[in-house]
Every structure is written in structure tokens, then in C-alpha cells.
Design a protein around this motif. Structure first.
Motif, PDB file in Angstrom:
ATOM      1  N   MET A 171      -3.933   4.976  -5.964  1.00 44.47           N
ATOM      2  CA  MET A 171      -3.654   5.291  -4.566  1.00 44.47           C
ATOM      3  C   MET A 171      -4.937   5.594  -3.798  1.00 44.47           C
ATOM      4  O   MET A 171      -5.112   5.150  -2.655  1.00 44.47           O
ATOM      5  N   ASP A 172      -5.853   6.331  -4.420  1.00 45.57           N
ATOM      6  CA  ASP A 172      -7.133   6.643  -3.775  1.00 45.57           C
ATOM      7  C   ASP A 172      -7.977   5.388  -3.583  1.00 45.57           C
ATOM      8  O   ASP A 172      -8.584   5.186  -2.519  1.00 45.57           O
ATOM      9  N   ASN A 173      -8.009   4.533  -4.596  1.00 37.70           N
ATOM     10  CA  ASN A 173      -8.850   3.339  -4.548  1.00 37.70           C
ATOM     11  C   ASN A 173      -8.369   2.310  -3.536  1.00 37.70           C
ATOM     12  O   ASN A 173      -9.171   1.519  -3.017  1.00 37.70           O
ATOM     13  N   HIS A 174      -7.076   2.304  -3.277  1.00 40.75           N
ATOM     14  CA  HIS A 174      -6.501   1.250  -2.434  1.00 40.75           C
ATOM     15  C   HIS A 174      -5.905   1.768  -1.127  1.00 40.75           C
ATOM     16  O   HIS A 174      -5.218   1.030  -0.435  1.00 40.75           O
ATOM     17  N   GLY A 175      -6.217   2.990  -0.777  1.00 39.22           N
ATOM     18  CA  GLY A 175      -5.806   3.522   0.518  1.00 39.22           C
ATOM     19  C   GLY A 175      -4.303   3.534   0.735  1.00 39.22           C
ATOM     20  O   GLY A 175      -3.822   3.128   1.794  1.00 39.22           O
ATOM     21  N   PRO A 233       1.982  12.567  -6.822  1.00 46.36           N
ATOM     22  CA  PRO A 233       1.378  12.297  -5.512  1.00 46.36           C
ATOM     23  C   PRO A 233       2.408  11.693  -4.562  1.00 46.36           C
ATOM     24  O   PRO A 233       2.284  10.567  -4.087  1.00 46.36           O
ATOM     25  N   ARG A 258      -2.616   8.324  -9.192  1.00 44.26           N
ATOM     26  CA  ARG A 258      -3.439   8.949  -8.147  1.00 44.26           C
ATOM     27  C   ARG A 258      -4.717   8.139  -7.908  1.00 44.26           C
ATOM     28  O   ARG A 258      -5.137   7.937  -6.764  1.00 44.26           O
ATOM     29  N   GLN A 259      -5.328   7.674  -8.982  1.00 45.54           N
ATOM     30  CA  GLN A 259      -6.564   6.903  -8.863  1.00 45.54           C
ATOM     31  C   GLN A 259      -6.318   5.592  -8.125  1.00 45.54           C
ATOM     32  O   GLN A 259      -7.111   5.186  -7.261  1.00 45.54           O
ATOM     33  N   ASN A 294       0.822  -1.211   0.000  1.00 38.73           N
ATOM     34  CA  ASN A 294       0.000   0.000   0.000  1.00 38.73           C
ATOM     35  C   ASN A 294       0.859   1.265   0.000  1.00 38.73           C
ATOM     36  O   ASN A 294       0.432   2.333   0.443  1.00 38.73           O
ATOM     37  N   THR A 295       2.059   1.125  -0.521  1.00 41.69           N
ATOM     38  CA  THR A 295       2.950   2.229  -0.826  1.00 41.69           C
ATOM     39  C   THR A 295       4.107   1.646  -1.614  1.00 41.69           C
ATOM     40  O   THR A 295       4.208   0.434  -1.787  1.00 41.69           O
TER      41      THR A 295
END
Length: 275
Positions: free
Chosen positions: A56-60, A100, A53-54, A27-28
Motif C-alpha cells: 500500500m505504501d509503495n503503490h499509493g 491497514p 502495508r508495504q 489502488n484499493t
């Protein structure tokens, strides 16, 4: 959930790297801003960045970490080397304004015989001249193993840099477990003591992320040789203590361990999350 990820190539684009991270349940992730041996950075693609970005947003996702090339040496005795470092540093910070990613890590460098104080003076001169108050990225000094004339193997050296940087709210530290252990800080036998020393000398508020690496070398060797988690001289229990420690567990962790493919990273992520 533990924020943890691997070092990934961005040669195929940022979106692809994000997809690879999700595939291995990270998650990073960390990435080099350009070829680790230097060179020109690839032009950014706005659609590619939007795709990341999408994801990262979708998967926290937690914070990403950008890593400067190894050739960046702000404290060399050679002016041309310092000016190259300045150019790369400035360009990287500007590029991060469009990504991001708000963490930028670099090796303080080697003073090449000038002495620590002279080397630190060169480093802080570049930092103070090229950082600006509104910049998005926090610039991180990486803890080093102390080979040769490296600066940054002692907490006191990092503190000297921080104390001379004007924008203290834009500076921090990335603690590398392999480097710190090789540099003489006993994470295996006295993790709490190491953290107490870090807090007393630098301040834990400056610790922004951790490189999780086992070591092929013995304690205090000043050698930088990364090993897979649990296969080196730090041992699996040390990493269990680190990722569950109340002063560390909420930080982002980045793996730089030797890998044959990203599936090996996935095994390490699963192991560390199991703690």
C-alpha cells in the motif's frame, strides 16, 4: 488519480490480495472480513499484514474497505441472530485495529416483520454498545435496494440510525449504485437531484465511499442484481458522470460486478479511469 479497486478474496492472505490489486492497476480493494455466509475469521498473520502495508505504501493505495458477512443482521426478530451479529461486529472492529483498513461496511439488515422503527432500535443499540471513541474504523451503513423487509433503502432510514448513534464521527454511508437505483433514486436521469437529496437528508459529509455496480433490474424494482459496468440499466454514461462528479470523484470506489476473473475488473478500472 481515481481511487478504485475490486472486491478480492483474502483466502490466500492480505499480501496476495494487495499484489493482485497492483497487477490489475487498482489502488484499493474491498474484502470480506470472513466467509460472506458467516463463520470464524481466519487468524491474522503479522508478516502477512506487514506485507500488505508495504504494498500500500509503495503503490499509493487509497483506503481499503472491509465488508461484514451477509449473515450479520442486527435487527432480526430473533435474539440469537442479533447476538451473532453483535459478536461478529465486535470481533471485526477489534481485528481492524491490526489491519491497514479504516472503513467497515455492513448491510443494516432486515427487520423481519417488526417494522422499521423497531429494527433501527436494535441496530443502534448494538452500535452504541460495541463502538468505542478510540476505535480506528469508521462504520458504514450500506444503501440497500429495499427487497423484503430490508432497512436502508431510503435515505431517511439511514439518517434515523445515524441520529441515534452516539459516536457520529465514527459512522458513515457507503452508497451502492445498483441498490440506490433499484431503491428508487434516479441516478440515470437526475444524479444531481439524488446527491441533493442525500445531502439534505443525511449530509454528504457522511458519504465515505461508493460501490460501483450496474444493475440487471429496472429502476425502482427493489431487486439486488449487480451487472458489469455499462451492461445494465444504469448505462455507461451514468458511471462517467459519477466518477467525474466534483462531489464524488475524490471518494474511493469499489467494484462488486460479476466477474469471470480479475482481468475483467482490470478492464472496468481502465474504462473508468479513461473518463
Amino acid at each position: 488519480m481515481l481511487m478504485i479497486g475490486p472486491h478480492l478474496s483474502i483466502a490466500g492472505g492480505f499480501k496476495k490480495a494487495g499484489e493482485e490489486a497492483v497487477k490489475i492497476e487498482a489502488n484499493t480493494f474491498q474484502f470480506f472480513t470472513r466467509n460472506p455466509r458467516g463463520g470464524k475469521a481466519k487468524a491474522l498473520d503479522s508478516d502477512d499484514v506487514a506485507g500488505l502495508r508495504q504494498i500500500m505504501d509503495n503503490h499509493g493505495f487509497g483506503p481499503l474497505l472491509a465488508h461484514a458477512p451477509y449473515t450479520l443482521n442486527m435487527c432480526s426478530a430473533k435474539q440469537e441472530t442479533r447476538e451473532f451479529a453483535r459478536m461478529v461486529f465486535k470481533e471485526d472492529l477489534m481485528r481492524l485495529e491490526e489491519l491497514p483498513c479504516e472503513l467497515y461496511n455492513f448491510h443494516p439488515g432486515s427487520h423481519t416483520g417488526q417494522g422499521v422503527a423497531a429494527g433501527i432500535a436494535w441496530i443502534t443499540q448494538i452500535l452504541n454498545e460495541e463502538m468505542w471513541p478510540e476505535q480506528k474504523a469508521t462504520v458504514l451503513l450500506e444503501t440497500m435496494s429495499g427487497k423484503g423487509t430490508e432497512i436502508g433503502s431510503r435515505f431517511e432510514e439511514l439518517k434515523m440510525i445515524i441520529d441515534q448513534v452516539a459516536l457520529t464521527n465514527k459512522i458513515g454511508v457507503c452508497l451502492d449504485t445498483c441498490h440506490v437505483y433499484s431503491g428508487g433514486y434516479d441516478l440515470v436521469g437526475n444524479l444531481d437531484g439524488v446527491l441533493e437529496a442525500f445531502d439534505r437528508i443525511i449530509g454528504l459529509n457522511y458519504l465515505k465511499c461508493i460501490h460501483l455496480n450496474d444493475s440487471m433490474m429496472p429502476f425502482g424494482s427493489n431487486k439486488d442484481r449487480h451487472e458489469k459496468i455499462g451492461f445494465g440499466t444504469l448505462g455507461i454514461d451514468t458511471f462517467k458522470w459519477i466518477v467525474t462528479h466534483p462531489q464524488l470523484r475524490d471518494l474511493p470506489f469499489f467494484l462488486e460486478t460479476p466477474q469471470e476473473d480479475t482481468g475483467d475488473y482490470q478492464k472496468e478500472i481502465e474504462l473508468l479511469r479513461s473518463f
